[in-house]
Design a protein around this motif. Sequence first.
Motif, mmCIF file in Angstrom:
data_model
loop_
_atom_site.group_PDB
_atom_site.id
_atom_site.type_symbol
_atom_site.label_atom_id
_atom_site.label_comp_id
_atom_site.label_asym_id
_atom_site.label_seq_id
_atom_site.Cartn_x
_atom_site.Cartn_y
_atom_site.Cartn_z
ATOM 1 N N ASP A 62 28.127 38.708 29.010
ATOM 2 C CA ASP A 62 26.794 38.114 29.145
ATOM 3 C C ASP A 62 26.640 37.679 30.604
ATOM 4 N N LYS A 64 24.138 36.091 32.100
ATOM 5 C CA LYS A 64 23.327 34.914 32.391
ATOM 6 C C LYS A 64 24.136 33.714 32.894
ATOM 7 N N PRO A 65 25.264 33.363 32.268
ATOM 8 C CA PRO A 65 26.030 32.231 32.794
ATOM 9 C C PRO A 65 26.554 32.480 34.209
ATOM 10 N N ASP A 181 18.150 31.218 31.051
ATOM 11 C CA ASP A 181 18.873 30.138 30.392
ATOM 12 C C ASP A 181 20.282 30.628 30.094
ATOM 13 N N ALA A 182 21.265 29.984 30.716
ATOM 14 C CA ALA A 182 22.649 30.426 30.557
ATOM 15 C C ALA A 182 23.155 30.295 29.135
ATOM 16 N N SER A 183 22.516 29.451 28.325
ATOM 17 C CA SER A 183 22.981 29.236 26.950
ATOM 18 C C SER A 183 22.432 30.273 25.974
ATOM 19 N N ALA A 184 21.438 31.058 26.415
ATOM 20 C CA ALA A 184 20.843 32.070 25.530
ATOM 21 C C ALA A 184 21.771 33.266 25.418
ATOM 22 N N ALA A 185 21.842 33.841 24.236
ATOM 23 C CA ALA A 185 22.725 34.991 24.014
ATOM 24 C C ALA A 185 22.144 36.233 24.662
#
Length: 205
Positions: A62, A64-65, A181-185
């Motif tokens: 992923d 995003k993070p 959003d880093a928490s979104a999958a």
Amino acid sequence: MNSYVNMGVGAFLGTVFVLMSVSIASEGIFHSETPEKEGFAIIAEEGSSEAAGGAAEEAEVDIKPLLAGADAAAGATVFKKCASCHTSEKGGPNKVGPNLWGVVDRPIASHEGFSYSAGMKTFAEANKTWTYDHLSFFIEAPKKHVPGTAMGFAGVKKPDERANLIAWMREQADSPVALPDASAAATPATEGDAAKPATETAPAQ
């Protein structure tokens, strides 16, 4: 005459005797007994090749993070891998691949004047814009995530390099899109599409 015959027969028999003696001696010197027990037993486990193949297939990361701490300046260096097929400046020309100014969140297969492959057009029907996920997955392995794409780029396999590249690409726009959003999958490609998220970083055709 008989003496010559006798000499010939004697020479022949002598040669045969010598050859037999050498053969018997060699057998005695080099002969080895079959061991009672095998030294090693090599047994191939069933399914081992399948397991190895599965282990070699790395899980997708992923992105995003990683974007939160990405180095856009380093991404400019990574983009050199793409520069032979793409331009990134505003109003830049299309090359083998389309110009990438403002590519983040741009509608897929939409850049004016570029002739996209059938595979990319099909992908665009199910996946509307170049999201961060699509960009990451496509840059990682173009032909895997967009079957039928004409893009021959091997991909940027290292997640940190992809994050740096996408962070830099994000800045190549009039109004850079907000970081995700880093928490979104991570969102894979729509099921109806034969691929997963894609990007236009190396020739997205």
